[in-house]
Design a protein around this motif. Structure first.
Motif, PDB file in Angstrom:
ATOM      1  N   THR A  35       0.819  -1.220   0.000  1.00 43.32           N
ATOM      2  CA  THR A  35       0.000   0.000   0.000  1.00 43.32           C
ATOM      3  C   THR A  35       0.850   1.266   0.000  1.00 43.32           C
ATOM      4  OG1 THR A  35      -0.136  -0.115   2.421  1.00 43.32           O
ATOM      5  CG2 THR A  35      -1.938  -1.131   1.166  1.00 43.32           C
ATOM      6  N   ALA A  36       2.101   1.153   0.465  1.00 45.89           N
ATOM      7  CA  ALA A  36       2.992   2.327   0.497  1.00 45.89           C
ATOM      8  C   ALA A  36       4.037   2.275  -0.611  1.00 45.89           C
ATOM      9  CB  ALA A  36       3.684   2.409   1.859  1.00 45.89           C
ATOM     10  N   CYS A  37       3.859   1.409  -1.588  1.00 45.97           N
ATOM     11  CA  CYS A  37       4.867   1.234  -2.645  1.00 45.97           C
ATOM     12  C   CYS A  37       5.006   2.497  -3.492  1.00 45.97           C
ATOM     13  CB  CYS A  37       4.479   0.054  -3.528  1.00 45.97           C
ATOM     14  SG  CYS A  37       5.706  -0.295  -4.811  1.00 45.97           S
ATOM     15  N   PRO A  38       6.244   3.013  -3.653  1.00 42.64           N
ATOM     16  CA  PRO A  38       6.446   4.234  -4.443  1.00 42.64           C
ATOM     17  C   PRO A  38       6.509   3.980  -5.949  1.00 42.64           C
ATOM     18  CG  PRO A  38       8.533   3.508  -3.545  1.00 42.64           C
ATOM     19  CD  PRO A  38       7.490   2.575  -2.997  1.00 42.64           C
ATOM     20  N   ALA A  39       6.510   2.678  -6.339  1.00 42.92           N
ATOM     21  CA  ALA A  39       6.565   2.306  -7.758  1.00 42.92           C
ATOM     22  C   ALA A  39       7.821   2.843  -8.436  1.00 42.92           C
ATOM     23  CB  ALA A  39       5.317   2.787  -8.494  1.00 42.92           C
ATOM     24  N   THR A  40       8.940   2.871  -7.699  1.00 44.18           N
ATOM     25  CA  THR A  40      10.217   3.295  -8.251  1.00 44.18           C
ATOM     26  C   THR A  40      11.271   2.246  -7.891  1.00 44.18           C
ATOM     27  OG1 THR A  40      10.738   4.553  -6.238  1.00 44.18           O
ATOM     28  CG2 THR A  40       9.636   5.737  -8.037  1.00 44.18           C
TER      29      THR A  40
END
Length: 295
Positions: A35-40
């Motif tokens: 849920t806190a994934c920055p997708a980087t």
């Protein structure tokens, strides 16, 4: 940077074990959740969990542990490990409850084997972790209590805290630096996923169920008769537990099962008293845990 923890991470990676950071003085992963994934970074193409991000790359390890005094987690699945976790007796346990070390000793005695010599660590709580290399072709998951009281295992989908890590109440330390031994065949057999029998024995037509039971009896006795040294006793126990499911339903007669398995055990090289005791105990367990079909 905590050089002791960095060294622990690099040492584990040097053995081919995939590591990832745990929270300082804690056993929980230090990596972000979905849920806190920055997708980087590692997650640029989608969220990657701790098992996927665990690494043996020294540069990645140095970069991660330069950011804080992280404990070291070892992802057992990617590392090709099966770790047997022996927990100590807990304060809430009833008097006389065995700890994991005692339970494993009893298990090995029943199987006719010594406790395996392998890489071992002492946990912060006073328990032990025994590291084994996974059996090729056998994909094992985690288990809790399957081998005995206070014995858990970690394989695919699991992790353990590495030696060199610390918790508020203690540290993880190597007590036997021996290289991890292959997981014993008889232990692997006990940890293999169980095949479902209950639905088959509950077939609506008794004749079909009886035919299946007869086929199962033939297959299980053949497996026992052909079992090699080191796996004979546990093959016999597993077979008796599997066939005992058919007794409460009336698909097999207990005396028929006992005679067939005892004969197969003798052909495999077991002693008669060993066979009778193991079969009787395993059948009692199976019957107690598999009630017959309702009328």
């Amino acid at each position: 940077m905590n050089t002791q923890l960095l060294t622990a991470a690099l040492d584990a990676a040097g053995r081919g074990w995939h590591v990832f950071p745990l929270r300082p003085r804690d056993k929980r992963p230090a990596l972000h959740g979905e849920t806190a994934c920055p997708a980087t970074g590692d997650c640029a193409t989608g969220h990657r969990k701790w098992e996927q991000r665990a690494t043996t790359d020294p540069d990645r390890i140095r970069a991660a542990w330069s950011a804080g005094a992280f404990n070291v987690g070892i992802a057992t699945g990617p590392s090709g490990l099966v770790v047997v976790d022996l927990d100590p007796v807990k304060a809430k346990d009833p008097k006389g409850t065995p700890g994991g070390v005692t339970s494993l000793q009893a298990l090995c005695e029943r199987a006719g084997h010594p406790v395996p010599a392998t890489y071992r660590t002492r946990t912060a709580s006073g328990g032990h972790h025994l590291y084994f290399t996974a059996t090729p072709g056998a994909r094992l998951g985690n288990s809790a209590g399957r081998l005995g009281k206070h014995i858990d295992t970690r394989a695919h989908g699991g992790y353990v805290v590495s030696a060199g890590s610390t918790l508020p109440h203690g540290a993880y330390e190597v007590v036997d630096p021996t290289d991890p031994a292959p997981l014993p065949e008889w232990l692997c057999a006990l940890l293999m996923p169980r095949q479902p029998f209950r639905g088959l024995t509950a077939a609506p037509v008794p004749v079909r169920a009886s035919r299946y039971a007869a086929a199962a009896l033939k297959a299980e006795t053949a497996a026992v008769a052909g079992a090699g040294e080191g796996s004979r006793n546990w093959t016999l126990v597993r077979a008796a537990r599997a066939l005992g499911r058919f007794i409460p339903s009336g698909d097999l007669d207990r005396s028929e099962v006992e005679q067939a398995l005892n004969s197969a055990g003798l052909r495999a090289g077991l002693r008669e008293n060993e066979c009778r005791a193991a079969v009787a105990s395993a059948l009692n367990w199976s019957i107690a845990n598999n009630p017959g079909r309702p009328a």
